[in-house]
Design a protein around this motif. Structure first.
Motif, mmCIF file in Angstrom:
data_model
loop_
_atom_site.group_PDB
_atom_site.id
_atom_site.type_symbol
_atom_site.label_atom_id
_atom_site.label_comp_id
_atom_site.label_asym_id
_atom_site.label_seq_id
_atom_site.Cartn_x
_atom_site.Cartn_y
_atom_site.Cartn_z
ATOM 1 N N ASP A 151 89.765 30.004 -8.756
ATOM 2 C CA ASP A 151 88.353 29.927 -9.101
ATOM 3 C C ASP A 151 88.160 30.108 -10.606
ATOM 4 N N PRO A 152 87.004 29.724 -11.142
ATOM 5 C CA PRO A 152 86.754 29.879 -12.586
ATOM 6 C C PRO A 152 86.878 31.309 -13.098
ATOM 7 N N ASP A 153 86.721 32.298 -12.207
ATOM 8 C CA ASP A 153 86.861 33.691 -12.633
ATOM 9 C C ASP A 153 88.292 34.198 -12.536
ATOM 10 N N GLY A 154 89.235 33.311 -12.212
ATOM 11 C CA GLY A 154 90.643 33.683 -12.167
ATOM 12 C C GLY A 154 91.121 34.215 -10.833
ATOM 13 N N THR B 195 92.243 24.756 -18.395
ATOM 14 C CA THR B 195 91.303 25.612 -19.129
ATOM 15 C C THR B 195 89.903 25.479 -18.540
ATOM 16 N N PRO B 196 89.178 26.587 -18.297
ATOM 17 C CA PRO B 196 89.496 27.979 -18.636
ATOM 18 C C PRO B 196 90.054 28.789 -17.456
ATOM 19 N N LYS B 197 90.377 28.129 -16.336
ATOM 20 C CA LYS B 197 90.819 28.883 -15.166
ATOM 21 C C LYS B 197 92.108 29.642 -15.440
ATOM 22 N N GLN B 198 93.065 28.995 -16.131
ATOM 23 C CA GLN B 198 94.345 29.663 -16.359
ATOM 24 C C GLN B 198 94.178 30.860 -17.293
ATOM 25 N N GLN B 199 93.284 30.746 -18.265
ATOM 26 C CA GLN B 199 93.023 31.896 -19.138
ATOM 27 C C GLN B 199 92.373 33.037 -18.359
ATOM 28 N N ALA B 200 91.467 32.691 -17.432
ATOM 29 C CA ALA B 200 90.825 33.722 -16.615
ATOM 30 C C ALA B 200 91.842 34.404 -15.703
ATOM 31 N N TRP B 201 92.789 33.628 -15.159
ATOM 32 C CA TRP B 201 93.820 34.228 -14.301
ATOM 33 C C TRP B 201 94.689 35.199 -15.102
ATOM 34 N N VAL B 202 95.097 34.796 -16.296
ATOM 35 C CA VAL B 202 95.934 35.666 -17.123
ATOM 36 C C VAL B 202 95.169 36.920 -17.518
#
Length: 259
Positions: A138-141, A169-176
């Motif tokens: 999801d968009p919030d990771g 982007t931006p899902k992977q940044q939110a997951w990290v």
């Protein structure tokens, strides 16, 4: 490794072999290290959107994924010949990885993951993929369903050296941002559409277009409705901030603080 700033983002002044060697060294260490392969969109979002800058605060390093960033870095004295393009870096590392280095795939479809494993295992028979997740982020990771807890538990149990993340982007940044602190060790590499490119599910730009910084043109042609508004917005903002920050001598250089 030397770091120079472009629009406030600290970018590594490095090449493929230098970064690959550094990643192997980090993978042998006792902590989790995260890299985001930064293109002009990511650098511009970090300059323009405080929420995205905070979202990417969990990353330790930002290799320069786009040629315009390399041109800026070279204006600051980096002396680089090429960018460190996420899909190409993934190919280089997986094609040459020694047999004692392990890998985990996070992102893409089941078909994409199967193609990646098959292709790279043919190139490098000693390659060790020890786990994967190809479901929804999801968009919030957050990952879908029970995977939210199961994936982190599996990663810590298997302890992979390299965790390849391809949610985009931006899902992977939110997951990290959400999960890095829960991962005991290994190198996280956010490589975006490198999964689909290397699995030959979407086209990549020919080498001459990549050298000219025109990879985005091929991507736009493959997904015009999704990428058109994004490229129009962030390409304009990138040029605007280069001009605006450049008037104050702050567009690129060493030691510029994040803004």
């Amino acid at each position: 490794m030397k770091t120079l700033h472009v629009l406030g983002t600290p970018l590594l002044a490095t090449d493929y072999s230098g970064l690959a060697a550094a990643c192997l060294e980090w993978a042998r260490g006792p902590r989790c290290v995260a890299l985001d392969f930064a293109n002009t969109q990511i650098v511009t979002m970090r300059r323009h959107e405080p929420a995205f800058r905070e979202l990417t605060s969990a990353y330790d390093y930002f290799p320069p994924d786009g040629m315009p960033l390399v041109w800026c870095l070279n204006r600051a004295g980096a002396g680089l010949r090429d960018r460190v393009y996420g899909p190409a870096f993934m190919r280089e590392v997986l094609s040459q990885a020694p047999g004692d280095v392990t890998h985990y795939l996070l992102g893409g479809s089941e078909d994409c993951g199967a193609r990646l494993r098959r292709m790279f295992e043919q190139r490098n028979p000693g390659l060790k993929f020890i786990g994967a997740f190809h479901g929804k982020c999801d968009p919030d990771g957050l990952l879908e369903g029970a995977a939210e807890q199961e994936v982190i538990a599996e990663i810590n149990r298997l302890s992979p050296d390299f965790i390849w993340v391809g949610f985009g982007t931006p899902k992977q940044q939110a997951w990290v941002r959400r999960h890095k602190h829960s991962i005991s060790r290994g190198v996280i590499l956010s490589v975006g559409f490198a999964f689909d490119v290397n699995a030959v599910m979407i086209p990549d730009a020919p080498a001459w277009m990549q050298r000219l910084g025109l990879t985005w043109v091929v991507r736009l042609g493959s997904e015009p409705r999704r990428l058109g508004p994004r490229y129009l917005r962030y390409n304009f903002l990138f040029l605007w901030y280069l001009f605006r920050d450049g008037l104050h001598g702050q567009a690129w250089g060493a030691g510029k603080p994040e803004v």
